[in-house]
Design an enzyme around this catalytic site. Structure first.
Site, mmCIF file in Angstrom:
data_model
loop_
_atom_site.group_PDB
_atom_site.id
_atom_site.type_symbol
_atom_site.label_atom_id
_atom_site.label_comp_id
_atom_site.label_asym_id
_atom_site.label_seq_id
_atom_site.Cartn_x
_atom_site.Cartn_y
_atom_site.Cartn_z
ATOM 1 N N TYR A 136 0.834 -1.200 0.000
ATOM 2 C CA TYR A 136 0.000 0.000 0.000
ATOM 3 C C TYR A 136 0.870 1.251 0.000
ATOM 4 O O TYR A 136 0.597 2.212 -0.709
ATOM 5 C CB TYR A 136 -0.949 0.008 1.213
ATOM 6 C CG TYR A 136 -1.944 1.141 1.117
ATOM 7 C CD1 TYR A 136 -3.158 0.967 0.449
ATOM 8 C CD2 TYR A 136 -1.662 2.398 1.647
ATOM 9 C CE1 TYR A 136 -4.053 2.004 0.313
ATOM 10 C CE2 TYR A 136 -2.555 3.446 1.515
ATOM 11 C CZ TYR A 136 -3.754 3.254 0.848
ATOM 12 O OH TYR A 136 -4.638 4.278 0.710
ATOM 13 N N ASP B 293 1.474 19.979 -20.789
ATOM 14 C CA ASP B 293 0.747 18.739 -21.038
ATOM 15 C C ASP B 293 1.674 17.892 -21.905
ATOM 16 O O ASP B 293 1.785 18.100 -23.116
ATOM 17 C CB ASP B 293 -0.588 19.008 -21.739
ATOM 18 C CG ASP B 293 -1.363 17.708 -21.963
ATOM 19 O OD1 ASP B 293 -0.741 16.626 -21.967
ATOM 20 O OD2 ASP B 293 -2.594 17.774 -22.142
ATOM 21 N N LYS C 184 -0.345 7.312 -23.616
ATOM 22 C CA LYS C 184 0.042 7.595 -25.004
ATOM 23 C C LYS C 184 1.535 7.315 -25.187
ATOM 24 O O LYS C 184 1.936 6.167 -25.251
ATOM 25 C CB LYS C 184 -0.299 9.044 -25.353
ATOM 26 C CG LYS C 184 -1.783 9.306 -25.573
ATOM 27 C CD LYS C 184 -2.553 9.490 -24.311
ATOM 28 C CE LYS C 184 -3.911 10.096 -24.521
ATOM 29 N NZ LYS C 184 -4.695 10.113 -23.279
ATOM 30 N N PHE D 280 -19.208 14.172 -26.145
ATOM 31 C CA PHE D 280 -18.834 13.293 -27.263
ATOM 32 C C PHE D 280 -18.736 11.831 -26.863
ATOM 33 O O PHE D 280 -18.929 10.943 -27.684
ATOM 34 C CB PHE D 280 -17.507 13.754 -27.890
ATOM 35 C CG PHE D 280 -16.363 13.832 -26.910
ATOM 36 C CD1 PHE D 280 -16.202 14.941 -26.104
ATOM 37 C CD2 PHE D 280 -15.466 12.791 -26.787
ATOM 38 C CE1 PHE D 280 -15.165 15.014 -25.187
ATOM 39 C CE2 PHE D 280 -14.420 12.850 -25.876
ATOM 40 C CZ PHE D 280 -14.278 13.965 -25.065
ATOM 41 N N PHE E 287 -7.785 21.117 -24.797
ATOM 42 C CA PHE E 287 -8.081 19.694 -24.859
ATOM 43 C C PHE E 287 -9.296 19.453 -23.957
ATOM 44 O O PHE E 287 -9.443 20.109 -22.926
ATOM 45 C CB PHE E 287 -6.900 18.798 -24.457
ATOM 46 C CG PHE E 287 -7.285 17.355 -24.620
ATOM 47 C CD1 PHE E 287 -7.412 16.814 -25.877
ATOM 48 C CD2 PHE E 287 -7.602 16.569 -23.519
ATOM 49 C CE1 PHE E 287 -7.865 15.504 -26.045
ATOM 50 C CE2 PHE E 287 -8.057 15.266 -23.683
ATOM 51 C CZ PHE E 287 -8.182 14.725 -24.950
ATOM 52 N N THR E 288 -10.140 18.517 -24.348
ATOM 53 C CA THR E 288 -11.449 18.330 -23.697
ATOM 54 C C THR E 288 -11.356 18.251 -22.170
ATOM 55 O O THR E 288 -11.935 19.080 -21.463
ATOM 56 C CB THR E 288 -12.118 17.059 -24.251
ATOM 57 O OG1 THR E 288 -11.212 15.968 -24.110
ATOM 58 C CG2 THR E 288 -12.461 17.226 -25.727
ATOM 59 N N ARG F 71 -13.673 14.823 -33.921
ATOM 60 C CA ARG F 71 -13.010 15.904 -33.188
ATOM 61 C C ARG F 71 -13.482 17.199 -33.828
ATOM 62 O O ARG F 71 -12.786 17.818 -34.616
ATOM 63 C CB ARG F 71 -11.487 15.789 -33.267
ATOM 64 C CG ARG F 71 -10.918 14.610 -32.497
ATOM 65 C CD ARG F 71 -10.613 14.854 -31.028
ATOM 66 N NE ARG F 71 -11.685 14.632 -30.094
ATOM 67 C CZ ARG F 71 -11.498 14.203 -28.842
ATOM 68 N NH1 ARG F 71 -10.295 13.890 -28.406
ATOM 69 N NH2 ARG F 71 -12.498 14.089 -28.007
HETATM 70 N N1 F0G Z 1 -4.103 15.688 -22.560
HETATM 71 C C1 F0G Z 1 -4.085 15.271 -23.835
HETATM 72 C C2 F0G Z 1 -3.350 16.059 -24.858
HETATM 73 C C3 F0G Z 1 -4.778 14.109 -24.186
HETATM 74 O O1 F0G Z 1 -4.763 13.693 -25.452
HETATM 75 C C4 F0G Z 1 -5.480 13.389 -23.190
HETATM 76 C C5 F0G Z 1 -6.248 12.201 -23.524
HETATM 77 C C6 F0G Z 1 -5.457 13.869 -21.877
HETATM 78 C C7 F0G Z 1 -4.756 15.017 -21.596
HETATM 79 C C8 F0G Z 1 -6.211 13.180 -20.758
HETATM 80 O O2 F0G Z 1 -5.576 12.023 -20.407
HETATM 81 O O3 F0G Z 1 -7.221 10.234 -21.007
HETATM 82 O O4 F0G Z 1 -5.274 9.767 -19.526
HETATM 83 O O5 F0G Z 1 -7.155 11.123 -18.708
HETATM 84 N N2 F0G Z 1 -6.554 11.917 -24.701
HETATM 85 C C9 F0G Z 1 -7.266 10.742 -25.157
HETATM 86 C C10 F0G Z 1 -7.449 10.837 -26.636
HETATM 87 C C11 F0G Z 1 -8.502 10.419 -24.419
HETATM 88 O O6 F0G Z 1 -8.123 9.959 -27.183
HETATM 89 O O7 F0G Z 1 -6.937 11.755 -27.265
HETATM 90 P P1 F0G Z 1 -6.365 10.724 -19.881
#
Ligand code: F0G
Length: 459
Positions: free
Chosen positions: A75, A218, A261, A451, A127-128, A385
C-alpha cells in the site's frame, strides 16, 4: 534502375498476436444504429481496426510485461514508485512526482491547486478534459495558439506554437496576477498532433518568467513532438530524441502526463513539478482523489510498466517507426485525394470533414457523420473531433470550432503497414460516394464531455 528508397521498419518483431473479428455490412449497420451513430458506443468486439484513440491502446514490450511481474503491491512505499520517480527525473528532469490513475487525475489536482475563481488560463488550443478541469476549478480557458493551427491546409511546420502577441494582450488586459500558468501542450492533439518549436518554447519561457507566470506542460505526447523538432528545426538535426525531450521539459515548471500515449502503457499518468510547495499540496490532495502518494490509483506493476515504457518511448528508432507509420497512412490518403490536415501530425491522420462533406452544415455534425460512415464501410473505428467534442461554453452556448475533423488515431506498435493500406482504401471508398451521405441529429446529450456518450439519428 529505379532509385533505391531508404525505408524505415519497426524496431521490434512480433511475439504474440491478437486475432481480429471481421463483420459483414449488415452487422455493422445494426451495430452503428444500436450505438446511436457514436463510435464511442460501439462494442470493441464489433470493430475490425480500432483507430478510436492512441490512448491506452499501445502494445507493451516483452520487457514491460516482465516488469509487471515485478509489481510491489505494498500500500505504501512500493519500490516501483521509487523506480518511476527515478525514471521521470532522468528522462524528463522534473523533480517531484505524484502518480495518478491517468492524465485527467493529474489535471484535476493541478487545476484545483493553481487556479482561483476568475483566473484566466491561456493555452495552445483546448483539450477536452484539460479545459473542463480548468473551468471546474473556476478558471476561463483562452486559446492563444497561432492562427495557422485553425487552418487544416496551412503547411507551417510548427502549428502547435503559441502566439506570443495574443498572450501579451491577455497579460495586459487581465494582469499577470490573474494568470496562474500557461497551459502548454506538446503535440497539440486537437490541432492534429501538431508540434510546438523549441524556439517558441524558449520565447514563451522568457516572457512568462518576466511576468512571474508558470508554464505547465501537457506532456502526453512530448516524445512525438521531439521528433518533429529533430526533423524540422534548425540546430536539432543531429540531436537525440531523449535530449530534445529533456530540453523541452526544462523550459516548464511542471507537467501533467497521460502515460497511456507516449509512455506505452494501458493505464497510468502523473503530475510532475519542480516547485516544492505545489508538490506538497498535490501530495496532500492525491490521497483524496486518487490514492496514497506512492501509488495514486495505480497498481505497483502499472508503475513498473510505465517506468520501462518511458525509457522505450524516447528511443530514436521507436519514434522514427511510430511516426513513419502515421506518415505512411497520411501519404496514402493524399494519393486518394482524401482531404487531411497538413502537415501530417504525430499520432494520427485527421480528415477534414468540412472539406470532405461540404454539403453538411456544422449543426448536422459532418465529422460525427463521417466517423459513422467509415465504420459502416469497413469496420474501421475513428473518432469525431469537431463540434460534438468542443461541447458547450459555461453559459450553455455551443462552441463552434473552426476545425471539424475525424481522427484516425494510430495505436503504437499494434497495426501493420498492410492495415494502413486497408484504412486508406476504405477512406477513399467513402470519399467516392461522399455526395450521397446525409448528416445526423443529436437525440441525447450528456452534461459533461458529451462526445463520449451522445446519441444521434440519421437525418
Ligand atoms: N491531454 C491530452 C493532450 C490528451 O490527449 C489526453 C487524452 C489527456 C490530456 C487526458 O488524459 O485520457 O489519460 O485522462 N486523450 C485521449 C485521446 C482520451 O483519445 O486523445 P487521460
Amino acid at each position: 534502375m529505379k532509385k533505391i528508397k531508404q525505408s524505415w521498419a519497426e524496431p521490434y518483431k512480433i511475439k504474440m498476436v491478437e486475432l481480429l473479428k471481421m463483420t459483414t455490412a449488415d452487422q455493422r449497420k445494426k451495430a452503428m444504429k444500436d450505438a446511436g451513430y457514436n463510435t464511442f458506443l460501439l462494442r470493441s468486439e464489433d470493430v475490425y481496426i480500432d483507430l478510436l484513440t492512441d490512448s491506452g491502446t499501445s502494445a507493451m514490450s516483452d520487457r514491460q510485461w516482465a516488469g509487471m511481474m515485478l509489481g510491489d503491491e505494498a500500500y505504501a512505499g512500493s519500490s516501483n514508485f521509487y523506480q518511476l520517480e527515478e525514471v521521470v527525473r532522468e528522462v524528463y528532469g522534473y523533480k517531484y512526482l505524484v502518480p495518478t490513475h491517468q492524465g485527467r487525475g493529474a489535471e484535476n489536482i493541478l487545476s484545483k491547486i493553481l487556479i482561483k475563481k476568475g483566473d484566466i488560463v491561456p493555452g495552445n488550443m483546448y483539450f477536452t478534459t484539460t479545459r473542463l478541469h480548468q473551468e471546474l476549478a473556476g478558471g476561463k480557458f483562452e486559446d492563444v495558439i497561432i492562427d495557422e493551427a485553425h487552418d487544416p491546409e496551412n503547411e507551417f511546420p510548427f502549428k502547435g506554437n503559441i502566439d506570443l502577441d495574443k498572450l501579451k494582450r491577455l497579460i495586459k488586459k487581465h494582469g499577470a496576477k490573474k494568470i496562474p500558468y500557461v497551459s502548454m501542450a506538446t503535440s497539440v492533439n486537437m490541432a492534429g498532433g501538431q508540434p510546438i518549436s523549441m524556439k517558441n518554447l524558449k520565447e514563451l519561457r522568457a516572457l512568462t518568467k518576466k511576468h512571474g507566470i508558470k508554464v505547465i506542460h501537457d506532456m502526453t505526447r512530448v516524445a512525438e513532438n521531439a521528433y518533429f523538432i529533430q526533423q524540422k528545426e534548425k540546430g536539432y538535426e543531429g540531436r537525440s530524441i531523449r535530449s530534445i525531450v529533456k530540453e523541452i521539459c526544462s523550459y516548464t515548471d511542471g507537467a501533467t502526463m497521460s502515460a497511456k500515449k507516449d509512455a506505452l502503457v494501458n493505464i497510468g499518468g502523473f503530475l510532475a513539478v519542480n516547485d516544492w510547495d505545489v508538490f506538497e499540496e498535490a501530495r496532500n490532495m492525491v490521497v483524496v482523489y486518487e490514492g496514497l502518494h506512492t501509488y495514486g490509483g495505480l497498481a505497483g506493476r502499472d508503475m513498473e510498466a510505465m517506468a520501462i515504457g518511458i525509457r522505450e518511448s524516447v528511443s530514436d528508432e521507436h519514434i522514427k517507426a511510430r511516426i513513419g507509420q502515421v506518415i505512411y497512412l497520411g501519404e496514402k490518403m493524399i494519393e486518394y485525394d482524401v482531404p487531411i490536415v497538413r502537415p501530417i501530425g504525430g499520432h494520427g491522420i485527421f480528415v477534414d470533414a468540412k472539406k470532405f462533406l461540404p454539403h453538411i452544415p456544422q449543426d448536422h455534425f459532418p465529422a460525427q457523420t463521417l466517423a459513422a460512415e467509415m465504420y459502416l464501410d469497413s469496420g474501421v473505428r475513428t473518432m469525431e473531433r469537431g463540434v460534438v467534442s468542443a461541447g458547450r461554453k459555461t453559459n450553455g452556448e455551443n462552441y463552434y470550432p473552426k476545425l471539424e475533423l475525424v481522427r484516425f488515431t494510430i495505436p503504437r506498435r499494434v497495426y501493420t503497414q498492410a492495415h494502413m493500406d486497408v484504412i486508406a482504401e476504405s477512406a477513399a471508398r467513402v470519399y467516392e460516394r461522399r455526395n450521397k451521405i446525409k448528416g445526423l441529429k443529436m437525440v441525447y446529450e450528456p452534461k459533461y464531455l458529451r462526445f463520449f456518450q451522445a446519441r444521434f439519428e440519421k437525418l
